[in-house]
Design an enzyme around this catalytic site. Structure first.
Site, short mmCIF file in Angstrom:
data_model
loop_
_atom_site.label_atom_id
_atom_site.label_comp_id
_atom_site.label_asym_id
_atom_site.label_seq_id
_atom_site.Cartn_x
_atom_site.Cartn_y
_atom_site.Cartn_z
N LYS A 292 32.06 -9.19 6.28
CA LYS A 292 32.77 -7.94 6.57
C LYS A 292 33.53 -7.41 5.34
O LYS A 292 33.70 -8.13 4.35
CB LYS A 292 33.75 -8.17 7.74
CG LYS A 292 33.05 -8.50 9.04
CD LYS A 292 32.13 -7.38 9.49
CE LYS A 292 31.51 -7.61 10.85
NZ LYS A 292 30.62 -8.75 10.96
C1 LIG Z 1 29.91 -4.22 15.76
C2 LIG Z 1 30.34 -5.66 15.78
N1 LIG Z 1 31.11 -6.08 16.79
C3 LIG Z 1 31.54 -7.34 16.85
C4 LIG Z 1 31.22 -8.26 15.88
C5 LIG Z 1 31.65 -9.67 16.06
O1 LIG Z 1 32.47 -10.16 15.09
P1 LIG Z 1 32.51 -11.75 14.79
O2 LIG Z 1 31.25 -12.09 14.08
O3 LIG Z 1 33.73 -11.89 13.93
O4 LIG Z 1 32.64 -12.44 16.08
C6 LIG Z 1 30.44 -7.83 14.78
C7 LIG Z 1 30.06 -8.69 13.65
O5 LIG Z 1 29.73 -9.73 13.51
C8 LIG Z 1 29.97 -6.52 14.74
O6 LIG Z 1 29.19 -6.09 13.75
#
Ligand SMILES: Cc1ncc(COP(=O)(O)O)c(C=O)c1O
Length: 475
Positions: A292
């Site tokens: 990210k």
């Molecule tokens: C649009 C979106 N929502 C939620 C997430 C979930 O985040 P995490 O991987 O930190 O759980 C991500 C990325 O991984 C994402 O791209």
């Protein structure tokens, strides 16, 4: 080493202090410089500036593991002799007739180019060591408080509740809003599956709707068509850094008495109508996964202007316990806490956020220039003036039938590309949550994420553009 006469004019002269250390410098000087220059290695020089060797982060890690920092260690003792014959090095020192370093030739293509990598500097390193030495390595500590406050301030809202990842931020937000069994949440079909999964995990039903062809974000008309008496909330996702039309979504939600939970995982720093995304909804959620824009390794945060929702999220995040009464559980909660170690990294990343956003914008601009005359490709259209996107991954659209060949050709050149997410309703796990979503399907079938990291310069962008040109003109 290359001699002065063979200086490669493709590379602008660089600030060599970023790539060199004195032989007599200590271990940590080398670590910090190798982190900060972004290439993971530094040259050692003698006091006259003559190159004596090279030290890489791998060697520095091994030295730390062995406790080399306990001795008075000189970087020169760790350096290995620079191998002039090797042409698989990322950094090549350019020297004058006395072997003094005068420039550095950078050829990132000599190593695997991933689609993404965390951009970590000495600031994250120092904070992390500090948090470690404080022994507050669990989910209490100064860095957590600072990170929550600083992130909320940056988004322009009152409260931040840090979590262990972006997915559970969404789950926590939904749970705090009281969404569960029998409820429907409208989610765009074109997103990472975590958006829909979080709805399923609170027992509610995601209703997948199509996206807008220009923004790739949830379509206002599609939301309006999907509202039923069971609808409780809308979950817009700012996909690939592109802001969804939040003013309109907030107005539609208000008109129908719906809640809004914003998935901002891919777009910190983007704005709509002059306001940061994350500041339009009841609760907004961010992810700090390693790919990210801002990372804490794993991590997430929920932000809200409501003190009641913030307090409820803090309780639910911590097993449902009341902060003022130990081991008293008002309701079954979760353990969704972030550690102080993650927050320490996050504080430094947040200080660097504008630099990290600018880096991604620069990388995307390099691709736009390099691909200007490549036939058959398109970059995402310029968004309306009300949208101020950021670049998460640089995106390119190609003819769908050519995509596998393009990805394969780049892999053969040691460059990683990613096809876009599949439209969620096209996958068996989500078939029954949505009808046909033609825009989502078309974007998903033709999109590619290009490597978006600091190492991508005009040279890498040019190499990728050449591969695309070759594949697309030979088919
Ligand atoms: C649009 C979106 N929502 C939620 C997430 C979930 O985040 P995490 O991987 O930190 O759980 C991500 C990325 O991984 C994402 O791209």
């Amino acid at each position: 080493m290359q001699e002065h006469a063979s200086v490669d004019l493709e590379n602008e002269p660089v600030d060599i202090t970023r790539f060199t250390c004195q032989e007599g410098d200590g271990l940590w000087v080398g670590i910090e410089r190798a982190l900060d220059n972004g290439y993971g290695s530094v040259f050692t020089t003698d006091p006259a500036g003559v190159v004596t060797g090279v030290v890489r982060l791998d060697q520095l890690r091994a030295a730390v593991r062995k406790g080399a920092h306990l001795d008075v260690i000189r970087l020169g003792d760790l350096a290995v002799k620079w191998d002039a014959a090797s042409n698989c090095e990322t950094l090549i020192p350019i020297v004058d007739e006395k072997n003094r370093i005068i420039d550095v030739h950078i050829q990132p293509e000599s190593k695997f180019i991933p689609v993404s990598e965390p951009d970590l500097s000495h600031r994250e390193f120092r904070n992390l060591v500090d948090a470690y030495l404080s022994t507050w390595i669990s989910s209490k500590g100064e860095y957590i408080r600072s990170f929550e406050q600083a992130w909320a301030r940056r988004v322009g809202v009152a409260h931040g509740v840090a979590t262990s990842n972006g997915t559970v931020s969404l789950q926590l937000g939904l749970a705090a809003l009281g969404i569960g069994e029998g409820d429907e949440v409208i989610v765009p079909d074109f997103t990472f599956a975590a958006s829909a999964n979080s709805v399923i995990h609170v027992g509610a039903r995601p209703v997948l709707v199509d996206v807008d062809p220009d923004t790739w974000c949830i379509s206002i008309d599609a939301i309006a068509r999907a509202i039923t008496p069971r609808t409780r909330a809308i979950m817009p996702v700012h996909v690939f850094g592109r802001p969804a039309p939040m003013t309109e979504i907030a107005a539609l939600a208000k008109a129908h008495g719906l809640l809004v939970i914003e998935d901002c995982a891919e777009a910190p720093g983007a704005r709509y109508d002059g306001k940061p995304i994350g500041s339009f909804s009841d609760i907004a959620c961010f992810s700090f996964y390693g790919n990210k824009i801002v990372t804490t390794g794993e991590g997430g945060i929920c932000v809200t202007d409501s003190p009641d929702l913030a307090a409820r999220m803090r309780i639910l995040r911590d097993h449902g316990m009341r902060p003022e009464r130990s081991y008293w559980h008002e309701e079954p909660g979760f353990n969704f806490r972030m550690t102080n170690l993650q927050a320490a990294i996050g504080c430094a990343q947040l200080e660097r956020m504008d630099e990290l956003i600018a880096m991604r914008r620069r990388v995307h601009a390099a691709y736009e220039t390099a691909f200007a005359d490549v036939p058959g490709i398109a970059f995402p259209g310029t968004m309306p003036a009300r949208c101020e996107p950021v670049v998460w991954f640089s995106c390119i659209l190609v003819p769908a039938r050519e995509r596998p060949a393009l990805i394969k050709a780049c892999r053969e050149a040691n460059i990683d590309l990613r096809p876009f997410f599949h439209g969620l309703s096209s996958m068996p796990a989500y078939h029954h949550f949505g009808g046909p979503c033609p825009v989502s399907s078309a974007v998903s079938a033709s999109g590619i994420n290009l490597p978006t990291l600091r190492k991508v310069d005009t040279r890498i962008a040019g190499i990728i553009a050449d591969i695309f040109r070759r594949v697309l003109t030979s088919s």
